[in-house]
Design a protein around this motif. Structure first.
Motif, PDB file in Angstrom:
ATOM      1  N   LYS B  42       0.816  -1.217   0.000  1.00  0.00           N
ATOM      2  CA  LYS B  42       0.000   0.000   0.000  1.00  0.00           C
ATOM      3  C   LYS B  42       0.847   1.263   0.000  1.00  0.00           C
ATOM      4  O   LYS B  42       0.664   2.161  -0.813  1.00  0.00           O
ATOM      5  CB  LYS B  42      -0.917   0.027   1.243  1.00  0.00           C
ATOM      6  CG  LYS B  42      -1.709  -1.225   1.472  1.00  0.00           C
ATOM      7  CD  LYS B  42      -2.576  -1.117   2.716  1.00  0.00           C
ATOM      8  CE  LYS B  42      -1.793  -1.046   4.014  1.00  0.00           C
ATOM      9  NZ  LYS B  42      -1.111  -2.300   4.384  1.00  0.00           N
ATOM     10  N   THR B  43       1.788   1.305   0.960  1.00  0.00           N
ATOM     11  CA  THR B  43       2.621   2.498   1.085  1.00  0.00           C
ATOM     12  C   THR B  43       3.451   2.697  -0.179  1.00  0.00           C
ATOM     13  O   THR B  43       3.590   3.822  -0.681  1.00  0.00           O
ATOM     14  CB  THR B  43       3.541   2.376   2.313  1.00  0.00           C
ATOM     15  OG1 THR B  43       2.728   2.281   3.479  1.00  0.00           O
ATOM     16  CG2 THR B  43       4.459   3.563   2.443  1.00  0.00           C
ATOM     17  N   THR B  44       3.984   1.602  -0.701  1.00  0.00           N
ATOM     18  CA  THR B  44       4.789   1.679  -1.922  1.00  0.00           C
ATOM     19  C   THR B  44       3.979   2.311  -3.049  1.00  0.00           C
ATOM     20  O   THR B  44       4.458   3.223  -3.735  1.00  0.00           O
ATOM     21  CB  THR B  44       5.264   0.276  -2.328  1.00  0.00           C
ATOM     22  OG1 THR B  44       6.017  -0.293  -1.261  1.00  0.00           O
ATOM     23  CG2 THR B  44       6.120   0.323  -3.580  1.00  0.00           C
ATOM     24  N   PRO B  83       1.672  11.631   6.983  1.00  0.00           N
ATOM     25  CA  PRO B  83       2.402  10.401   7.282  1.00  0.00           C
ATOM     26  C   PRO B  83       1.730   9.621   8.407  1.00  0.00           C
ATOM     27  O   PRO B  83       0.805  10.115   9.047  1.00  0.00           O
ATOM     28  CB  PRO B  83       3.764  10.902   7.726  1.00  0.00           C
ATOM     29  CG  PRO B  83       3.501  12.252   8.296  1.00  0.00           C
ATOM     30  CD  PRO B  83       2.307  12.808   7.570  1.00  0.00           C
ATOM     31  N   GLN B  84       2.235   8.410   8.621  1.00  0.00           N
ATOM     32  CA  GLN B  84       1.796   7.622   9.759  1.00  0.00           C
ATOM     33  C   GLN B  84       2.165   8.358  11.037  1.00  0.00           C
ATOM     34  O   GLN B  84       2.889   9.345  11.006  1.00  0.00           O
ATOM     35  CB  GLN B  84       2.485   6.257   9.732  1.00  0.00           C
ATOM     36  CG  GLN B  84       1.872   5.319   8.715  1.00  0.00           C
ATOM     37  CD  GLN B  84       2.647   4.016   8.602  1.00  0.00           C
ATOM     38  OE1 GLN B  84       3.614   3.937   7.870  1.00  0.00           O
ATOM     39  NE2 GLN B  84       2.213   3.002   9.314  1.00  0.00           N
ATOM     40  N   ALA B  85       1.692   7.854  12.162  1.00  0.00           N
ATOM     41  CA  ALA B  85       1.992   8.491  13.445  1.00  0.00           C
ATOM     42  C   ALA B  85       3.491   8.742  13.570  1.00  0.00           C
ATOM     43  O   ALA B  85       4.305   7.954  13.109  1.00  0.00           O
ATOM     44  CB  ALA B  85       1.516   7.595  14.580  1.00  0.00           C
ATOM     45  N   MET B 160      -2.403   9.997   2.122  1.00  0.00           N
ATOM     46  CA  MET B 160      -2.507   9.734   3.560  1.00  0.00           C
ATOM     47  C   MET B 160      -2.119   8.282   3.829  1.00  0.00           C
ATOM     48  O   MET B 160      -2.749   7.371   3.313  1.00  0.00           O
ATOM     49  CB  MET B 160      -3.924  10.003   4.043  1.00  0.00           C
ATOM     50  CG  MET B 160      -4.491  11.329   3.548  1.00  0.00           C
ATOM     51  SD  MET B 160      -6.168  11.627   4.151  1.00  0.00           S
ATOM     52  CE  MET B 160      -5.808  12.404   5.699  1.00  0.00           C
ATOM     53  N   ASP B 161      -1.075   8.103   4.649  1.00  0.00           N
ATOM     54  CA  ASP B 161      -0.575   6.752   4.922  1.00  0.00           C
ATOM     55  C   ASP B 161      -0.980   6.300   6.321  1.00  0.00           C
ATOM     56  O   ASP B 161      -0.343   6.678   7.296  1.00  0.00           O
ATOM     57  CB  ASP B 161       0.950   6.740   4.791  1.00  0.00           C
ATOM     58  CG  ASP B 161       1.507   5.322   4.781  1.00  0.00           C
ATOM     59  OD1 ASP B 161       0.722   4.372   4.969  1.00  0.00           O
ATOM     60  OD2 ASP B 161       2.723   5.186   4.584  1.00  0.00           O
ATOM     61  N   GLU B 162      -2.031   5.525   6.419  1.00  0.00           N
ATOM     62  CA  GLU B 162      -2.556   5.071   7.709  1.00  0.00           C
ATOM     63  C   GLU B 162      -2.565   6.218   8.710  1.00  0.00           C
ATOM     64  O   GLU B 162      -2.002   6.121   9.803  1.00  0.00           O
ATOM     65  CB  GLU B 162      -1.721   3.903   8.251  1.00  0.00           C
ATOM     66  CG  GLU B 162      -1.551   2.814   7.220  1.00  0.00           C
ATOM     67  CD  GLU B 162      -1.280   1.446   7.830  1.00  0.00           C
ATOM     68  OE1 GLU B 162      -1.544   1.260   9.024  1.00  0.00           O
ATOM     69  OE2 GLU B 162      -0.839   0.558   7.084  1.00  0.00           O
ATOM     70  N   PRO B 163      -3.236   7.321   8.323  1.00  0.00           N
ATOM     71  CA  PRO B 163      -3.141   8.533   9.135  1.00  0.00           C
ATOM     72  C   PRO B 163      -3.665   8.354  10.558  1.00  0.00           C
ATOM     73  O   PRO B 163      -3.173   8.988  11.478  1.00  0.00           O
ATOM     74  CB  PRO B 163      -3.987   9.550   8.366  1.00  0.00           C
ATOM     75  CG  PRO B 163      -4.927   8.730   7.544  1.00  0.00           C
ATOM     76  CD  PRO B 163      -4.156   7.500   7.195  1.00  0.00           C
TER      77      PRO B 163
HETATM   78 MG   LIG Z   1       2.584   0.965   5.004  1.00  0.00          MG
END
Ligand SMILES: [Mg+2]
Ligand SMILES: Nc1ncnc2c1ncn2[C@@H]1O[C@H](COP(=O)(O)OP(=O)(O)O)[C@@H](O)[C@H]1O
Lengths: 228, 270
Positions: B42-44, B83-85, B160-163
């Protein structure tokens, strides 16, 4: 006391000399160690080799080094520069590993987020890596500052003037007050510089100053945010 | 601003296959939710949009333009990123975190800070929090700041990456509602990465379910995926068989009440 009063300007001279050698040596060490640490951070293999070689430097005894440097660089033996270079080599050897640790201490998530926001390479270095690695770097800078200040005294053995002269001269002439003055002032210089470093450190890293209130406030706010 | 993934793949230098021949179009003003378990690419995929990752094959286009033709840094500044946390700059005050991109693009710090305070209010934070450092905020507040920061330069696209992945469920729900509200108003083109299928269904106009190796298991609207899961993997992933998804209606006092598989009432049929 009478000895000190009678020799005030001489002592002040030596004190000034001492600081004039220690401070540039520390500054050069910082720049060199940061550069080496960065290199080691960026290229692991090359870095390991360079850092290994650098730390070997620390095992070279000081007196031979003070004789080799003038020969290699063709500068006078009895020059401040000679001692500054020798001390900078030691300082770099001591600090480079800490500099690498400092860069490794930067949270990669923060660096990546900064990159994703559109910081340039230089921007990430100046605005993210440098400030965030600074606390760890500072702990190393404090160590080399204290060690450099005490090592400056060695210069007296080859005739480079510093507070070390109070020690050699005091021993030769059996003046206790002179020896004590030399020791006390050397320690004082180290302590004053260390306190300055701590103050500057606190000043440039305000985000690390945690008010005790912050924690309890944090919890209260989350409940507020939910109910809002 | 539409985004198109055209047959993209990514194999990392160590041989890890993260994404396999992925194609998808995200129309302007819509939200694409990429959902899958950890390591499904997903992130990629999301990072291909702002060139944090360059695909090994295929192209990503923004408004028909190959992103590879665009300058990386300028491209990133033009795209909002949450980004993520833990992705806030810990050494900058909240207000300066929010003002980051406008300052990078040359807005005066003064103006950028003033705008940042307004933005804090929009994401549901007291502007007085602007003076704090991120560590002095709760996890939920930090992610609100991250959303405000992503919106600061008024980008057309938001990544948004697992915000909200690291905040507790109640706060998460609140943050999702707020994002939905903001989106209704702002109409950004959003790529949202999540491992939470409920979040994907709640926020995504279009949902892509990925399996390991970045292989698409199913693409569709939340309704389509719930109605017709492509296979057992998807059925399992969306929990189509989960009690709380199996809703039935019963009649009570002449009103039709919807209850879930455990018999708990979830609403009234209009
Ligand atoms: Mg990821
Ligand atoms: N820089 C990288 N180098 C090597 N492998 C990576 C890198 N980034 C991610 N991966 C691998 O690629 C796969 C997909 O990762 P990622 O896109 O982060 O998945 P997700 O976001 O769905 O958890 C994982 O197996 C991960 O370990």
């Amino acid at each position: 006391m009478t000895w000190l009063e009678a020799n005030r300007s001489y002592v002040l001279d030596m004190l000034l000399q001492h600081v004039q050698i220690a401070v540039p040596a520390v500054l050069i060490s910082i720049v060199a160690a940061v550069a080496l640490g960065r290199l080691a951070w960026r290229w692991r293999r090359v870095g390991a080799v360079v850092l290994g070689a650098t730390s070997l430097l620390y095992s070279v005894p000081a007196l031979p080094l003070l004789i080799v440097i003038p020969v290699v660089l063709s500068i006078p033996l009895r020059s401040d520069l000679n001692l500054i270079i020798a001390l900078a080599l030691y300082g770099t050897a001591l600090l480079a590993g800490t500099a690498l640790d400092a860069f490794r201490s930067v949270d990669p998530r923060v660096r990546e987020a900064a990159e994703a926001l559109g910081h340039s390479r230089a921007g990430i270095w100046w605005k993210v890596d440098l400030p965030l690695s600074f606390p760890v770097l500072l702990s190393g800078i404090r160590v080399i500052t204290v060690s450099t200040v005490s090592l400056v005294t060695i210069g007296a053995l080859v005739g480079i003037q510093s507070l070390g002269n109070l020690l050699t001269d005091g021993f030769q002439r059996g003046i206790h007050a002179e020896i004590v003055t030399g020791i006390v002032l050397t320690i004082l210089v180290a302590v004053v510089l260390d306190v300055l470093l701590v103050l500057v450190g606190a000043l440039v890293t305000p985000w690390r100053r945690r008010t005790p209130r912050a924690r309890s406030r944090r919890r209260a706010d989350d409940t507020a945010a939910v109910s809002a | 601003m539409g985004i198109e993934f055209r047959g993209v793949s990514k194999t990392y230098a160590d041989g890890t296959v993260a994404v396999t021949d992925f194609s998808c179009t995200v129309p302007s003003h819509s939200t694409l939710a990429l959902v899958g378990s950890s390591g499904s690419g997903k992130t990629t995929l999301m990072r291909m949009v702002n060139r944090m990752v360059d695909p090994s094959a295929g192209t990503v286009l923004i408004d028909e333009r190959d992103v590879r033709e665009l300058d990386k840094v300028a491209l990133r500044r033009s795209i909002g990123y949450v980004p993520q946390a833990g992705g806030l700059l810990p050494h900058r005050r909240v207000v300066d975190n929010v003002a980051t991109v406008p300052v990078l693009t040359g807005t005066s710090r003064r103006t950028a800070r003033a705008d940042a305070l307004d933005l804090l209010a929009r994401v549901g934070l007291d502007p007085a929090l602007g003076r704090r450092f991120p560590s002095q905020l709760s996890g939920g507040q930090q992610q609100r700041v991250a959303v405000a920061r992503a919106l600061a330069a008024d980008p057309h696209i938001l990544l948004m990456d697992e915000p909200f992945g690291a905040v507790d469920p109640i706060v998460r729900r609140d943050l999702q509602d707020q994002l939905a509200e903001l989106q209704a108003e702002l109409g950004k083109t959003i790529v949202l990465v999540t491992h939470d299928i409920d979040e994907a269904f709640r926020l995504g106009d279009q949902v892509v379910i990925l399996r390991t190796g970045g292989v698409v298991a199913q693409t569709g609207t939340p309704q389509q995926i719930l109605a017709e899961p492509a296979d057992d993997f998807v059925r399992d992933f969306v929990g189509a068989d989960r009690a709380e998804r199996r809703l039935t209606t019963t009649e009570v006092d002449g009103r039709r009440i919807v209850v879930d598989g455990d018999g708990r009432p979830v609403g009234v049929l209009a």
